[in-house]
Design a protein around this motif. Structure first.
Motif, PDB file in Angstrom:
ATOM      1  N   PRO A   1       7.381 -12.114  -1.260  1.00 57.74           N
ATOM      2  CA  PRO A   1       6.380 -12.606  -2.213  1.00 57.74           C
ATOM      3  C   PRO A   1       5.191 -11.661  -2.364  1.00 57.74           C
ATOM      4  CG  PRO A   1       6.118 -13.724  -0.109  1.00 57.74           C
ATOM      5  CD  PRO A   1       7.276 -12.791   0.052  1.00 57.74           C
ATOM      6  N   VAL A   2       5.432 -10.515  -2.981  1.00 60.61           N
ATOM      7  CA  VAL A   2       4.378  -9.512  -3.135  1.00 60.61           C
ATOM      8  C   VAL A   2       3.812  -9.561  -4.547  1.00 60.61           C
ATOM      9  CG1 VAL A   2       3.925  -7.045  -3.137  1.00 60.61           C
ATOM     10  CG2 VAL A   2       5.371  -8.036  -1.363  1.00 60.61           C
ATOM     11  N   ASP A   3       2.485  -9.393  -4.671  1.00 62.73           N
ATOM     12  CA  ASP A   3       1.829  -9.521  -5.976  1.00 62.73           C
ATOM     13  C   ASP A   3       1.472  -8.192  -6.627  1.00 62.73           C
ATOM     14  OD1 ASP A   3       1.183 -12.569  -5.695  1.00 62.73           O
ATOM     15  OD2 ASP A   3       0.507 -11.636  -3.830  1.00 62.73           O
ATOM     16  N   THR A   4       1.209  -7.197  -5.789  1.00 62.32           N
ATOM     17  CA  THR A   4       0.609  -5.963  -6.289  1.00 62.32           C
ATOM     18  C   THR A   4       1.261  -4.725  -5.688  1.00 62.32           C
ATOM     19  OG1 THR A   4      -1.524  -7.097  -6.509  1.00 62.32           O
ATOM     20  CG2 THR A   4      -1.595  -4.702  -6.440  1.00 62.32           C
ATOM     21  N   LEU A   5       1.448  -3.704  -6.532  1.00 60.28           N
ATOM     22  CA  LEU A   5       1.906  -2.402  -6.038  1.00 60.28           C
ATOM     23  C   LEU A   5       0.743  -1.425  -6.110  1.00 60.28           C
ATOM     24  CD1 LEU A   5       5.353  -1.821  -7.836  1.00 60.28           C
ATOM     25  CD2 LEU A   5       4.926  -2.783  -5.557  1.00 60.28           C
ATOM     26  N   LYS A   6       0.428  -0.803  -4.992  1.00 62.43           N
ATOM     27  CA  LYS A   6      -0.581   0.252  -5.012  1.00 62.43           C
ATOM     28  C   LYS A   6       0.130   1.598  -5.004  1.00 62.43           C
ATOM     29  CE  LYS A   6      -4.714   0.030  -3.574  1.00 62.43           C
ATOM     30  NZ  LYS A   6      -5.948  -0.023  -2.757  1.00 62.43           N
ATOM     31  N   ILE A   7       0.042   2.266  -6.127  1.00 57.61           N
ATOM     32  CA  ILE A   7       0.757   3.533  -6.308  1.00 57.61           C
ATOM     33  C   ILE A   7       0.086   4.622  -5.488  1.00 57.61           C
ATOM     34  CG2 ILE A   7       1.539   5.236  -7.993  1.00 57.61           C
ATOM     35  CD1 ILE A   7       1.190   2.935 -10.113  1.00 57.61           C
ATOM     36  N   ASP A   8       0.838   5.228  -4.600  1.00 55.46           N
ATOM     37  CA  ASP A   8       0.263   6.199  -3.685  1.00 55.46           C
ATOM     38  C   ASP A   8      -0.369   7.389  -4.409  1.00 55.46           C
ATOM     39  OD1 ASP A   8      -0.039   6.905  -0.788  1.00 55.46           O
ATOM     40  OD2 ASP A   8       0.926   8.742  -1.521  1.00 55.46           O
ATOM     41  N   ARG A   9      -1.420   7.886  -3.779  1.00 56.90           N
ATOM     42  CA  ARG A   9      -2.166   9.024  -4.317  1.00 56.90           C
ATOM     43  C   ARG A   9      -1.291  10.246  -4.587  1.00 56.90           C
ATOM     44  NH1 ARG A   9      -5.320  12.707  -1.259  1.00 56.90           N
ATOM     45  NH2 ARG A   9      -5.250  11.375   0.566  1.00 56.90           N
TER      46      ARG A   9
ATOM     47  N   ASP B   1       0.843  -1.192   0.000  1.00 56.54           N
ATOM     48  CA  ASP B   1       0.000   0.000   0.000  1.00 56.54           C
ATOM     49  C   ASP B   1       0.880   1.244   0.000  1.00 56.54           C
ATOM     50  OD1 ASP B   1      -2.348   1.389   0.049  1.00 56.54           O
ATOM     51  OD2 ASP B   1      -2.982   0.681   2.029  1.00 56.54           O
ATOM     52  N   ASP B   2       0.350   2.325  -0.542  1.00 59.53           N
ATOM     53  CA  ASP B   2       1.053   3.618  -0.530  1.00 59.53           C
ATOM     54  C   ASP B   2       2.465   3.480  -1.079  1.00 59.53           C
ATOM     55  OD1 ASP B   2      -1.246   4.318   0.836  1.00 59.53           O
ATOM     56  OD2 ASP B   2      -0.285   4.356   2.799  1.00 59.53           O
ATOM     57  N   PHE B   3       2.608   2.670  -2.116  1.00 58.31           N
ATOM     58  CA  PHE B   3       3.944   2.406  -2.629  1.00 58.31           C
ATOM     59  C   PHE B   3       4.622   3.698  -3.094  1.00 58.31           C
ATOM     60  CE2 PHE B   3       7.154   1.290  -5.781  1.00 58.31           C
ATOM     61  CZ  PHE B   3       7.902   0.393  -5.029  1.00 58.31           C
ATOM     62  N   GLY B   4       5.885   3.813  -2.724  1.00 59.51           N
ATOM     63  CA  GLY B   4       6.672   4.967  -3.145  1.00 59.51           C
ATOM     64  C   GLY B   4       6.834   6.011  -2.051  1.00 59.51           C
ATOM     65  N   THR B   5       6.097   5.855  -0.947  1.00 60.33           N
ATOM     66  CA  THR B   5       6.165   6.859   0.115  1.00 60.33           C
ATOM     67  C   THR B   5       7.133   6.453   1.226  1.00 60.33           C
ATOM     68  OG1 THR B   5       4.283   5.882   1.261  1.00 60.33           O
ATOM     69  CG2 THR B   5       3.810   7.654  -0.285  1.00 60.33           C
ATOM     70  N   GLY B   6       7.480   5.175   1.296  1.00 57.63           N
ATOM     71  CA  GLY B   6       8.370   4.710   2.368  1.00 57.63           C
ATOM     72  C   GLY B   6       9.826   4.779   1.952  1.00 57.63           C
ATOM     73  N   TYR B   7      10.649   4.214   2.765  1.00 56.25           N
ATOM     74  CA  TYR B   7      12.065   4.160   2.421  1.00 56.25           C
ATOM     75  C   TYR B   7      12.291   2.913   1.589  1.00 56.25           C
ATOM     76  CZ  TYR B   7      12.618   7.515   6.191  1.00 56.25           C
ATOM     77  OH  TYR B   7      12.503   8.605   6.983  1.00 56.25           O
ATOM     78  N   SER B   8      11.964   3.006   0.321  1.00 51.87           N
ATOM     79  CA  SER B   8      12.018   1.807  -0.510  1.00 51.87           C
ATOM     80  C   SER B   8      13.438   1.325  -0.763  1.00 51.87           C
ATOM     81  CB  SER B   8      11.372   2.074  -1.860  1.00 51.87           C
ATOM     82  OG  SER B   8      10.014   2.253  -1.691  1.00 51.87           O
ATOM     83  N   SER B   9      13.615   0.065  -0.535  1.00 51.15           N
ATOM     84  CA  SER B   9      14.810  -0.566  -1.044  1.00 51.15           C
ATOM     85  C   SER B   9      14.276  -1.534  -2.077  1.00 51.15           C
ATOM     86  CB  SER B   9      15.546  -1.304   0.062  1.00 51.15           C
ATOM     87  OG  SER B   9      15.880  -2.598  -0.360  1.00 51.15           O
ATOM     88  N   LEU B  10      14.803  -1.446  -3.277  1.00 47.64           N
ATOM     89  CA  LEU B  10      14.228  -2.271  -4.333  1.00 47.64           C
ATOM     90  C   LEU B  10      14.533  -3.742  -4.120  1.00 47.64           C
ATOM     91  CD1 LEU B  10      14.740   0.054  -7.377  1.00 47.64           C
ATOM     92  CD2 LEU B  10      12.729  -0.277  -5.951  1.00 47.64           C
ATOM     93  N   ALA B  11      15.537  -4.010  -3.306  1.00 52.48           N
ATOM     94  CA  ALA B  11      15.921  -5.400  -3.068  1.00 52.48           C
ATOM     95  C   ALA B  11      14.777  -6.193  -2.434  1.00 52.48           C
ATOM     96  CB  ALA B  11      17.149  -5.452  -2.179  1.00 52.48           C
ATOM     97  N   TYR B  12      14.054  -5.560  -1.517  1.00 44.67           N
ATOM     98  CA  TYR B  12      13.025  -6.318  -0.812  1.00 44.67           C
ATOM     99  C   TYR B  12      11.879  -6.743  -1.728  1.00 44.67           C
ATOM    100  CZ  TYR B  12       9.659  -2.455  -0.362  1.00 44.67           C
ATOM    101  OH  TYR B  12       8.768  -1.478  -0.617  1.00 44.67           O
ATOM    102  N   LEU B  13      11.705  -5.995  -2.818  1.00 45.91           N
ATOM    103  CA  LEU B  13      10.623  -6.339  -3.748  1.00 45.91           C
ATOM    104  C   LEU B  13      10.842  -7.716  -4.369  1.00 45.91           C
ATOM    105  CD1 LEU B  13       9.854  -3.071  -5.714  1.00 45.91           C
ATOM    106  CD2 LEU B  13       8.400  -4.266  -4.076  1.00 45.91           C
ATOM    107  N   ARG B  14      12.107  -8.056  -4.561  1.00 44.12           N
ATOM    108  CA  ARG B  14      12.382  -9.370  -5.147  1.00 44.12           C
ATOM    109  C   ARG B  14      12.379 -10.451  -4.081  1.00 44.12           C
ATOM    110  NH1 ARG B  14      17.304 -10.205  -8.462  1.00 44.12           N
ATOM    111  NH2 ARG B  14      18.282  -8.761  -6.995  1.00 44.12           N
TER     112      ARG B  14
END
Ligand code: C2E
Ligand code: CA
Ligand code: CA
Ligand code: CA
Length: 281
Positions: free
Chosen positions: A196-204, A180-193
């Protein structure tokens, strides 16, 4: 609130005391509301941008307070989290949302309906959370693959073995997981791989800037959509309010959308109608 306490505290910081008493009152009221099942769910449709059909809903909790009117979740979820009330509250939300999804799907001759439910870190951290979800699925007859659990990046960013195991247990039930609210946190792209996440919800906040004059604002959203695609994830844009934003997201190839442009979160009865009508928007 005015008569409680008094004396020494009032002479120091009247405002702070008022705030504290008010908060304790709210906390008690919330406990009662949970026990008496006085909370409600509203549902906001998710639109498939390929077909323009309502394919599901996000369940959003509402608290109709007897004297204060409708209380916004942003004003009581933090209290529920701090007190631990979020655990029973969250279970109720999950159960009610699944029960409702099964009912609507039946009424529509079995047409599948995806139901998304928000999950707090505090719930996720319960050792028996996956068992709770499994129990709710069994109780309501909800097919696991029609349930999506939405979690913020903070859950995923805590890259511990315990978190990973919890996610794996949840995935093993057959449900889908969204950030949820993807892009607002301290994203590390490594964790995405790794997770086991299926969906990105792009923050408003990203969607808001679409259609603006600065090209950089579009580039960022475009990058998120592409990132999702390249990782084989579904992308859902939240908070679409204007046609221009929708057009831009379509152009980028974003898969799904939510927002006031289509519908605000609405009470169950109205949401059921939207689903049954097939609601081309
Ligand atoms: P969220 O999960 O990011 O939910 C989206 C919020 O954006 C909702 O606010 C929704 O009403 C609002 N929204 C949707 N479309 C638009 C739009 O086009 N424009 C604007 N300005 N807003 C839009 P809501 O219902 O007030 O919920 C706020 C937050 O409270 C949620 O944010 C979620 O984090 C939390 N929340 C709501 N229900 C639950 C729940 O059952 N459990 C938990 N743990 N949290 C919940
Ligand atoms: Ca959400
Ligand atoms: Ca969100
Ligand atoms: Ca949000």
């Amino acid at each position: 609130a005015k008569t409680a306490g008094g004396g020494i505290f009032t002479s120091y910081r009247p405002q702070m005391q008022e705030g504290l008493v008010e908060r304790l009152e709210l906390e008690n009221d919330l406990r009662a509301a949970c026990e008496n099942h006085d909370l409600r769910l509203h549902y906001q449709p998710t639109i498939d941008l390929d077909t323009n059909q309502v394919v599901g809903f996000e369940a959003l909790v509402r608290w109709p307070h007897p004297t204060r009117g409708m209380i916004n979740p942003l004003d009581f979820i933090p209290i529920a989290e701090a007190t631990g009330l979020i655990v029973p509250l969250g279970r109720w939300v999950l159960h009610e949302a699944c029960r409702q999804a099964v009912e609507w799907s039946k009424a529509a001759d079995g047409r599948p309906l995806k139901m998304s439910v928000n999950v707090s870190v505090r719930q996720f951290d319960q050792v028996d959370f996956a068992e709770t979800v499994a129990a709710v699925l069994a109780e309501t007859g909800m097919p696991a693959d029609r349930l999506c659990l939405e979690m913020t990046e903070s859950v995923l960013m805590t890259d511990t073995e315990a978190n990973l195991e919890q996610l794996v247990r949840l995935k093993a039930l057959g449900l889908t997981l969204a950030i949820d609210d993807f892009g607002t946190g301290y994203s590390s792209l490594a964790y995405l791989r790794r997770f086991p996440v299926d969906t990105l919800k792009i923050d408003r906040s990203f969607v808001e800037r679409l259609g603006g004059v600065l090209t950089g604002d579009t580039a960022l959203t475009d990058t998120i959509v592409r990132l999702g695609k390249s990782l084989g994830m579904a992308t859902v844009a939240e908070g679409i309010e204007e046609f221009g934003q929708l057009a831009a997201l379509r152009e980028m190839g974003c898969g799904f959308a939510q927002g006031y442009y289509f519908s605000r979160p609405v009470p169950a009865q109205e949401a059921g109608r939207l689903f049954l009508e097939g609601a081309d928007t």
